[in-house]
Design an enzyme around this catalytic site. Sequence first.
Site, mmCIF file in Angstrom:
data_model
loop_
_atom_site.group_PDB
_atom_site.id
_atom_site.type_symbol
_atom_site.label_atom_id
_atom_site.label_comp_id
_atom_site.label_asym_id
_atom_site.label_seq_id
_atom_site.Cartn_x
_atom_site.Cartn_y
_atom_site.Cartn_z
ATOM 1 N N LYS A 1 -7.577 1.171 -2.653
ATOM 2 C CA LYS A 1 -7.404 0.285 -2.116
ATOM 3 C C LYS A 1 -7.185 1.383 -0.650
ATOM 4 O O LYS A 1 -7.278 0.943 0.825
ATOM 5 C CB LYS A 1 -5.618 -1.147 -2.084
ATOM 6 C CG LYS A 1 -5.229 -1.231 -0.748
ATOM 7 C CD LYS A 1 -5.757 -1.949 0.016
ATOM 8 C CE LYS A 1 -5.505 -2.450 0.958
ATOM 9 N NZ LYS A 1 -4.276 -2.626 1.543
ATOM 10 N N THR B 1 0.597 -0.705 0.051
ATOM 11 C CA THR B 1 -0.288 0.264 -0.205
ATOM 12 C C THR B 1 0.627 0.628 0.038
ATOM 13 O O THR B 1 1.461 1.909 1.028
ATOM 14 C CB THR B 1 -0.950 0.201 0.966
ATOM 15 O OG1 THR B 1 -1.529 -1.627 1.104
ATOM 16 C CG2 THR B 1 -2.049 1.201 1.809
#
Length: 279
Positions: free
Chosen positions: A168, A94
Amino acid sequence: MKVGFIGLGLLGQPMARRLARCGHEVTGCDASSEARAAFDEPGTRVTAEPRAAAGGAEVVGLCVRTDAQAAALLADGTLVAAMAPAGIVAIHATIAPDLARSLADTVRAAGRELIDVGVSPGGPAALEGRMALFVGGADGAVGRAAPYLAALGTTHHLGPVGRGLEAKLLNNFASVASYGVAASVLDYGIALGFDMEALRAALLGASARSFALEVVPGLAGLRPDTGVAHLEAMHDLFTKDVGHARALPAEAPAARRTLAAASEALLARIRRAIAERRG
């Protein structure tokens, strides 16, 4: 497919195992000797050298923790050059979407493609191939990576490179905010004199039921058996993700403030738990 998988931590290891169990030829890689020793999936190989893991690979999955780690692996192009022609780098870390777009240019200059593949949840879902995959990338690259992606879960192709990470980050922003709300509700109840576990059991049987309410006592340190090292790791991870999410270029100040305030409630609660344990 021949797969190099870099990052064999809590999320990466079950993903790499799943890929191997679905018939892919997997070489796992991690800088940690403990992580390498724990990756004992039959039929796989393991190495400490990222270029060795990438050698001849059709797909290289990156499941590292930080932006700096992802950039260090890809920025000079040597890892990418070791891959098979037309190989695909799948970033599961991420990281900032803009960094992914920049790294995609580097990878493309070496004749390969990059896709960003945010995943959630981890744990058993990763091992069982039940994750949601937030994917950004060119249609052709996503199509070529389809056997790899199908092993891990359900693909949601949301647009070009960076779009998967944006989605995300929204997922993580929502998750951290919900943990903050759940921790605040439990603290409110404790201040009213409720036993936390009795109250939580009642709430989990009512309309307040949520995944956040199930897991937040351990995440936020409401239980005394949660250690400082775990709390610090969670604080660092959530701080990174919330920072990236707050930086997304959305003209939605009220929504950003709401999510940020709830997220900060969790981070503050974790800092309080750390301070309490340190005396």
